[in-house]
Enzyme design. Structure first.
Site, PDB file in Angstrom:
ATOM      1  N   ASP A  42       3.917  -0.859   0.652  1.00 15.67           N
ATOM      2  CA  ASP A  42       4.081  -2.097  -0.124  1.00 15.67           C
ATOM      3  C   ASP A  42       5.393  -2.746   0.294  1.00 15.67           C
ATOM      4  OD1 ASP A  42       4.328  -4.029  -2.075  1.00 15.67           O
ATOM      5  OD2 ASP A  42       4.822  -2.614  -3.684  1.00 15.67           O
ATOM      6  N   ASN A  44       6.373  -5.931  -0.880  1.00 16.20           N
ATOM      7  CA  ASN A  44       6.859  -6.958  -1.806  1.00 16.20           C
ATOM      8  C   ASN A  44       6.892  -6.484  -3.260  1.00 16.20           C
ATOM      9  OD1 ASN A  44       4.160  -6.823  -2.212  1.00 16.20           O
ATOM     10  ND2 ASN A  44       3.753  -9.016  -2.080  1.00 16.20           N
ATOM     11  N   ASP A  46       4.920  -5.239  -5.365  1.00 15.38           N
ATOM     12  CA  ASP A  46       3.898  -5.484  -6.393  1.00 15.38           C
ATOM     13  C   ASP A  46       3.066  -4.237  -6.657  1.00 15.38           C
ATOM     14  OD1 ASP A  46       2.376  -5.371  -4.116  1.00 15.38           O
ATOM     15  OD2 ASP A  46       1.413  -7.323  -4.366  1.00 15.38           O
ATOM     16  N   ASP A  50       0.379  -3.650   1.774  1.00  9.79           N
ATOM     17  CA  ASP A  50       0.084  -4.954   2.375  1.00  9.79           C
ATOM     18  C   ASP A  50       0.310  -4.917   3.888  1.00  9.79           C
ATOM     19  OD1 ASP A  50       2.932  -5.155   2.603  1.00  9.79           O
ATOM     20  OD2 ASP A  50       2.978  -5.771   0.494  1.00  9.79           O
ATOM     21  N   ASP A 226     -19.294  -1.662   7.798  1.00  8.00           N
ATOM     22  CA  ASP A 226     -19.679  -1.032   6.536  1.00  8.00           C
ATOM     23  C   ASP A 226     -21.209  -0.932   6.403  1.00  8.00           C
ATOM     24  OD1 ASP A 226     -18.475  -0.198   3.937  1.00  8.00           O
ATOM     25  OD2 ASP A 226     -19.736  -1.795   3.118  1.00  8.00           O
ATOM     26  N   GLU A 290     -20.770   2.553  10.106  1.00  2.41           N
ATOM     27  CA  GLU A 290     -20.937   3.502   9.008  1.00  2.41           C
ATOM     28  C   GLU A 290     -22.442   3.671   8.796  1.00  2.41           C
ATOM     29  OE1 GLU A 290     -19.771   4.399   4.355  1.00  2.41           O
ATOM     30  OE2 GLU A 290     -20.198   2.359   4.964  1.00  2.41           O
TER      31      GLU A 290
END
Ligand code: GLC
Length: 559
Positions: A42, A44, A46, A50, A226, A290
């Site tokens: 992370d 930032n 939050d 990211d 996916d 997948e």
């Protein structure tokens, strides 16, 4: 960061070659590392990982020196805008970046920075379904006469007013939801918030091809696709039959059905072939499907003729294999016997959808040692290995308090949720584990983060991380492992011993799954040395006529 041969650019890296100078697609000898984007780094505060965070950590993955892990490619879980009902697997815009994760310019920068480090990056493409908030679905559900109505699978209720057929969602309950305003049901193989696209409509096919091109133009090195086997369904939407009591299997037959008509339909291969043709227009781009079918025989067709369908198809059978050498060997022998010559296996030991193997194979004294044996197997079998972030540290599943469950599966079926394997990466022993300065990350940190972390392991030659680094480095410089044939040897009970061989190089891998010592007879390997061992003290040891293995020990020997 040490020297980087590539200049800054998000152009794809140069084509790769094998030992003998022949062209060889890069994904054939790469080791992939799956980053669960929400949980890696992370930047930032939050509490959610990211893209700028991943950029900060690229040197850890590959800085060109032996200090870094030494993987070759990254798979990022979905980065597209999403309302997060299924944590990004419900895409509301295929051609943008979710604001929680960053901006389009961040993925551009990530590609440049990754390519500078010789790291390729593949993105997660989720084509089977969109979010219910995608504008395609919003338009589609607006009216029965919407030009996008047929972009999704809509049907009238059955005679009794119920769903059009008996299909079930992978996440429980019927695969159909009624849209009251238009009076029809729409199909969703997963959550009701994930309506399935209709690939029998050529406009949908075209729209998704444009998505592929959008990202390929930006320089991504390929895609993880996916649930690719679900993209096409039976045209007549026939009911699935029930399994006989003898054949019944809890995973294969989820919802108590043989999934004869709602997945793995012949038409899917045409789509895959057209995607492969698109990829080929961009040089060497990878695609790993997948194909969640637990029957290797049915995965084979997804490789096509070896060059015209999926370059790689996940094989999930290891996720359901108990800690048993003979069971693993049987899986491998089956795959080796089935795959056509140019098709390459892609065994999966861990992912964001399954309990971590450190936990699956745990044992009161030998848990960590077993995890090393499993990793050695994955990284020395024929195929393209995929590592899951944190496994190189021995990260285990985390018990999630019921009020912190995020995963929709965990909410519906407590105990089956996927949050335990998705917790923040453990970088150091400080508050927030180096993952985030936010005191309350989206999922709780593991209790063991103060001891199981990168900072604690990076300079310790006996650490899990150092073991992975040695194994990865050895693999990279050993064509027998990246390109060689596989052959199992007869060996004592509870051991799995095999040879990998290429040109004149021969490597033997001996893995002891037992909780007791075992002795492997290896007269023809006498005088050779151990190159990598789960216990570093054994490395460089010379082999006699016999090789003794400690409980849950693995070694790699080179002739
Ligand atoms: C795949 C993903 C999983 C997701 C599902 C629905 O199996 O790996 O995380 O929930 O598809 O998109």
């Amino acid at each position: 960061m040490k020297e980087h041969p590539q200049e800054s650019s998000n152009e794809p890296l140069a084509a790769s070659h094998d030992e003998d100078g022949n062209p060889m697609e890069w994904w054939r000898n790469a080791v992939f590392y799956q980053i669960y984007v929400r949980s890696f780094q992370d930047s930032n505060a939050d509490g959610v990982g990211d893209l700028p965070g991943i950029i900060e950590r690229l040197d850890y993955l590959n800085d060109g020196t032996t200090r870094s892990l030494g993987v070759d490619a990254l798979w990022l879980t979905p980065i597209n805008p999403s309302p997060m009902f299924d944590f990004g697997y419900d895409v509301s815009d295929y051609c943008d970046v979710e604001p929680l994760f960053g901006k389009l310019s961040d993925i551009d920068r990530l590609l440049v920075e990754a390519h500078r480090r010789n790291l390729r990056v593949i993105l997660d493409l989720v084509p089977n379904h969109t979010s219910h908030l995608h504008r395609w679905f919003q338009e589609s559900r607006a009216s029965r006469s919407s030009p996008k109505r047929d972009w999704y699978v809509w049907r009238d209720p059955s005679a009794d007013g119920g769903p059009p057929n008996n299909w079930v969602s992978s996440f429980g309950g019927p695969a159909w939801s009624l849209d009251p305003s238009t009076g029809q049901y729409y199909l969703h193989s997963f959550l009701a918030e994930q309506p399935d696209l209709n690939y029998r409509n050529p406009e949908v096919v075209q729209a998704m091809e444009n998505v592929l091109r959008f990202w390929l133009e930006r320089g991504v090195d390929g895609f993880r696709v996916d649930v690719i086997h679900k993209m096409i369904k039976d045209e007549a939407l026939r009911d699935n039959p029930k399994p006989t009591p003898e054949e019944d299997h809890p995973i294969k037959h989820y919802g108590g059905q043989v999934h004869l008509y709602d997945e793995d339909q012949p038409g899917v291969h045409e789509i895959i072939r057209s995607w492969r043709r698109i990829l080929n227009q961009y040089g060497e781009r990878a695609m790993v499907g997948e194909v969640y079918i637990l029957d290797p025989l049915r995965i084979v067709p997804y490789y096509g003729n070896g060059d015209d369908e999926l370059p790689l198809a996940f094989n999930f059978s290891f996720l359901w294999t108990p800690w048993d050498a003979a069971a693993f060997r049987a899986q491998v022998e089956q795959v080796e016997g089935l795959l056509p010559p140019r098709a390459q296996p892609t065994y999966v030991l861990s992912s964001h959808d399954a309990p971590r193997f450190r936990s699956r194979f745990d044992h009161p004294q030998l848990g960590a040692a077993r995890a090393r044996v499993a990793a050695m197997m994955l990284l020395t079998l024929r195929g393209t290995p995929f590592l899951y972030y944190g496994e190189e540290l021995g990260m285990a599943d985390v018990v999630i308090p019921s009020d912190r469950i995020c995963d929709p599966v965990g909410k519906r079926f407590p105990g089956l949720g996927r949050d335990p394997e998705r917790t923040p990466m453990q970088w150091n022993g400080n508050t927030g584990a180096g993952f985030s300065t936010n005191g309350d990350p989206w999922l709780p940190l593991a209790d063991d983060y103060t001891t199981v972390n990168v900072a604690a392991q990076v300079d310790d030659p006996s650490s899990h991380l150092s073991f992975y680094r040695r194994l990865l480095r050895y693999r990279k410089q050993t064509p027998a492992l990246t390109q060689g044939e596989y052959r199992a040897l007869d060996s004592p009970a509870d051991t799995f011993v095999y040879v990998r061989e290429h040109n004149r190089q021969r490597v033997m891998i001996a893995l002891n799954f037992a909780d007791e010592p075992r002795v492997v007879q290896c007269a023809e390997w006498r005088g050779t040395t151990i190159k990598v061992a789960s216990d570093p003290k054994r490395e460089a040891q010379e082999i006699g006529r016999e090789l003794s293995l400690a409980p849950a020990e693995g070694v790699v020997i080179e002739a």
